[in-house]
Design a protein around this motif. Structure first.
Motif, PDB file in Angstrom:
ATOM      1  N   LEU A 116       0.818  -1.208   0.000  1.00  0.00           N
ATOM      2  CA  LEU A 116       0.000   0.000   0.000  1.00  0.00           C
ATOM      3  C   LEU A 116       0.857   1.266   0.000  1.00  0.00           C
ATOM      4  CD1 LEU A 116      -2.882   1.179   0.211  1.00  0.00           C
ATOM      5  CD2 LEU A 116      -2.580   1.152   2.686  1.00  0.00           C
ATOM      6  N   ALA A 117       2.052   1.202   0.548  1.00  0.00           N
ATOM      7  CA  ALA A 117       2.920   2.377   0.658  1.00  0.00           C
ATOM      8  C   ALA A 117       3.163   3.048  -0.689  1.00  0.00           C
ATOM      9  CB  ALA A 117       4.249   1.990   1.292  1.00  0.00           C
ATOM     10  N   TYR A 118       3.263   2.269  -1.753  1.00  0.00           N
ATOM     11  CA  TYR A 118       3.510   2.850  -3.069  1.00  0.00           C
ATOM     12  C   TYR A 118       2.285   3.595  -3.600  1.00  0.00           C
ATOM     13  CZ  TYR A 118       7.971   0.487  -3.201  1.00  0.00           C
ATOM     14  OH  TYR A 118       9.252   0.089  -2.919  1.00  0.00           O
ATOM     15  N   LEU A 119       1.120   3.191  -3.162  1.00  0.00           N
ATOM     16  CA  LEU A 119      -0.082   3.931  -3.560  1.00  0.00           C
ATOM     17  C   LEU A 119      -0.136   5.278  -2.845  1.00  0.00           C
ATOM     18  CD1 LEU A 119      -2.674   1.030  -3.736  1.00  0.00           C
ATOM     19  CD2 LEU A 119      -1.116   1.899  -5.503  1.00  0.00           C
ATOM     20  N   VAL A 120       0.318   5.315  -1.605  1.00  0.00           N
ATOM     21  CA  VAL A 120       0.446   6.588  -0.888  1.00  0.00           C
ATOM     22  C   VAL A 120       1.480   7.463  -1.605  1.00  0.00           C
ATOM     23  CG1 VAL A 120       1.171   7.661   1.289  1.00  0.00           C
ATOM     24  CG2 VAL A 120      -0.259   5.598   1.327  1.00  0.00           C
ATOM     25  N   ALA A 121       2.594   6.849  -1.991  1.00  0.00           N
ATOM     26  CA  ALA A 121       3.640   7.587  -2.714  1.00  0.00           C
ATOM     27  C   ALA A 121       3.113   8.104  -4.049  1.00  0.00           C
ATOM     28  CB  ALA A 121       4.856   6.694  -2.928  1.00  0.00           C
ATOM     29  N   ALA A 122       2.211   7.361  -4.687  1.00  0.00           N
ATOM     30  CA  ALA A 122       1.640   7.793  -5.959  1.00  0.00           C
ATOM     31  C   ALA A 122       0.807   9.063  -5.777  1.00  0.00           C
ATOM     32  CB  ALA A 122       0.790   6.672  -6.564  1.00  0.00           C
ATOM     33  N   VAL A 123       0.070   9.144  -4.691  1.00  0.00           N
ATOM     34  CA  VAL A 123      -0.722  10.348  -4.407  1.00  0.00           C
ATOM     35  C   VAL A 123       0.211  11.542  -4.181  1.00  0.00           C
ATOM     36  CG1 VAL A 123      -2.308  11.432  -2.761  1.00  0.00           C
ATOM     37  CG2 VAL A 123      -2.708   9.075  -3.517  1.00  0.00           C
ATOM     38  N   VAL A 124       1.256  11.333  -3.414  1.00  0.00           N
ATOM     39  CA  VAL A 124       2.243  12.390  -3.176  1.00  0.00           C
ATOM     40  C   VAL A 124       2.885  12.807  -4.500  1.00  0.00           C
ATOM     41  CG1 VAL A 124       4.451  12.929  -2.057  1.00  0.00           C
ATOM     42  CG2 VAL A 124       2.653  11.713  -0.786  1.00  0.00           C
ATOM     43  N   PHE A 125       3.193  11.836  -5.342  1.00  0.00           N
ATOM     44  CA  PHE A 125       3.785  12.118  -6.655  1.00  0.00           C
ATOM     45  C   PHE A 125       2.880  13.027  -7.479  1.00  0.00           C
ATOM     46  CE2 PHE A 125       3.927  10.967 -11.186  1.00  0.00           C
ATOM     47  CZ  PHE A 125       5.239  11.282 -11.490  1.00  0.00           C
ATOM     48  N   VAL A 126       1.591  12.698  -7.563  1.00  0.00           N
ATOM     49  CA  VAL A 126       0.652  13.500  -8.349  1.00  0.00           C
ATOM     50  C   VAL A 126       0.589  14.937  -7.822  1.00  0.00           C
ATOM     51  CG1 VAL A 126      -1.786  13.823  -8.943  1.00  0.00           C
ATOM     52  CG2 VAL A 126      -0.730  11.572  -9.188  1.00  0.00           C
ATOM     53  N   LEU A 127       0.482  15.074  -6.501  1.00  0.00           N
ATOM     54  CA  LEU A 127       0.394  16.413  -5.911  1.00  0.00           C
ATOM     55  C   LEU A 127       1.677  17.210  -6.144  1.00  0.00           C
ATOM     56  CD1 LEU A 127      -1.405  15.498  -2.561  1.00  0.00           C
ATOM     57  CD2 LEU A 127      -2.400  16.589  -4.590  1.00  0.00           C
ATOM     58  N   ALA A 128       2.829  16.585  -5.897  1.00  0.00           N
ATOM     59  CA  ALA A 128       4.112  17.286  -6.061  1.00  0.00           C
ATOM     60  C   ALA A 128       4.386  17.595  -7.527  1.00  0.00           C
ATOM     61  CB  ALA A 128       5.242  16.452  -5.465  1.00  0.00           C
ATOM     62  N   MET A 129       4.140  16.641  -8.410  1.00  0.00           N
ATOM     63  CA  MET A 129       4.421  16.861  -9.824  1.00  0.00           C
ATOM     64  C   MET A 129       3.521  17.962 -10.383  1.00  0.00           C
ATOM     65  SD  MET A 129       6.608  15.878 -12.057  1.00  0.00           S
ATOM     66  CE  MET A 129       7.204  14.244 -11.672  1.00  0.00           C
ATOM     67  N   THR A 130       2.266  17.959  -9.975  1.00  0.00           N
ATOM     68  CA  THR A 130       1.355  18.997 -10.443  1.00  0.00           C
ATOM     69  C   THR A 130       1.825  20.370  -9.971  1.00  0.00           C
ATOM     70  OG1 THR A 130      -0.509  17.455 -10.490  1.00  0.00           O
ATOM     71  CG2 THR A 130      -1.037  19.810 -10.415  1.00  0.00           C
ATOM     72  N   HIS A 131       2.140  20.485  -8.675  1.00  0.00           N
ATOM     73  CA  HIS A 131       2.515  21.784  -8.110  1.00  0.00           C
ATOM     74  C   HIS A 131       3.892  22.263  -8.594  1.00  0.00           C
ATOM     75  CE1 HIS A 131       2.674  25.063  -5.247  1.00  0.00           C
ATOM     76  NE2 HIS A 131       3.879  24.650  -4.908  1.00  0.00           N
ATOM     77  N   PHE A 132       4.883  21.391  -8.555  1.00  0.00           N
ATOM     78  CA  PHE A 132       6.256  21.825  -8.831  1.00  0.00           C
ATOM     79  C   PHE A 132       6.680  21.721 -10.288  1.00  0.00           C
ATOM     80  CE2 PHE A 132       6.566  20.664  -4.284  1.00  0.00           C
ATOM     81  CZ  PHE A 132       6.956  21.906  -3.806  1.00  0.00           C
ATOM     82  N   ALA A 133       5.962  20.959 -11.107  1.00  0.00           N
ATOM     83  CA  ALA A 133       6.386  20.800 -12.493  1.00  0.00           C
ATOM     84  C   ALA A 133       5.300  21.201 -13.483  1.00  0.00           C
ATOM     85  CB  ALA A 133       6.817  19.353 -12.744  1.00  0.00           C
ATOM     86  N   ILE A 134       4.156  20.564 -13.406  1.00  0.00           N
ATOM     87  CA  ILE A 134       3.149  20.756 -14.447  1.00  0.00           C
ATOM     88  C   ILE A 134       2.656  22.192 -14.520  1.00  0.00           C
ATOM     89  CG2 ILE A 134       0.824  20.115 -15.158  1.00  0.00           C
ATOM     90  CD1 ILE A 134       1.470  17.255 -14.165  1.00  0.00           C
ATOM     91  N   VAL A 135       2.365  22.804 -13.399  1.00  0.00           N
ATOM     92  CA  VAL A 135       1.885  24.195 -13.422  1.00  0.00           C
ATOM     93  C   VAL A 135       2.935  25.105 -14.066  1.00  0.00           C
ATOM     94  CG1 VAL A 135       1.245  26.154 -11.954  1.00  0.00           C
ATOM     95  CG2 VAL A 135       0.300  23.882 -11.494  1.00  0.00           C
ATOM     96  N   ARG A 136       4.196  24.890 -13.755  1.00  0.00           N
ATOM     97  CA  ARG A 136       5.274  25.700 -14.337  1.00  0.00           C
ATOM     98  C   ARG A 136       5.407  25.433 -15.837  1.00  0.00           C
ATOM     99  NH1 ARG A 136       9.903  24.522  -9.780  1.00  0.00           N
ATOM    100  NH2 ARG A 136       8.847  25.552  -8.063  1.00  0.00           N
TER     101      ARG A 136
END
Length: 160
Positions: A116-136
């Motif tokens: 399950l830990a990787y699914l938690v990491a996947a949620v963190v990935f989506v949030l971080a990637m959206t905020h720090f990369a995709i928006v830019r």
């Protein structure tokens, strides 16, 4: 903050953290959480099969999207300026197929590991990637391609 030549959104979409670092950090988060507090996924056989499919699909999608960018003659690395607005291939159905492929790799690893830990990491990935990369990156593409970017963004979803 005043932008100087070479630092405007039109010149360069990202600096830090670079998206590959977000991906690696998310994998490390999944591994670390699984090591410190392992929680198994239900239906381990099914999770492994779905995880293996997700791993294969993620890798294939990353390779397809990268080759599409390369054939278009535009930047693949997220800290270089785009010279073309690519809307074909996997970019016809996702504005971020490489990041979606990485998401599939993270979730696929969770399935294969039954963790399950990787699914938690996947949620963190989506949030971080959206905020720090995709928006830019979207601001960069809007600055470089204007109305063409706006039309593309209205037509194609950010993730899937």
């Amino acid at each position: 903050m005043m932008e100087t030549p070479g630092t405007s959104r039109a010149d360069r979409p990202n600096r830090y953290p670079l998206p590959p670092l977000i991906f690696v950090a998310s994998l490390a988060l999944g591994y670390g959480l699984n090591t410190l507090a392992p929680v198994a996924l239900p239906l381990p056989g099914l999770a492994k099969a779905v995880g293996a499919l997700a791993l294969g699909a993620g890798l294939a999608l990353i390779l397809w999207a990268s080759s599409t960018l390369s054939r278009a003659g535009t930047a693949i690395l997220p800290h270089h300026a785009a010279s073309q607005l690519v809307t074909a291939g996997p970019f016809a159905w996702s504005r971020n197929p490489i990041y979606f492929g990485e998401l599939l790799l993270i979730t696929g690893l969770g399935g294969v590991e039954g963790a399950l830990a990787y699914l938690v990491a996947a949620v963190v990935f989506v949030l971080a990637m959206t905020h720090f990369a995709i928006v830019r990156e979207e601001a960069h593409l809007a600055a470089r391609f204007g109305a063409d970017w706006q039309a593309y963004a209205a037509r194609v979803r950010r993730w899937i």
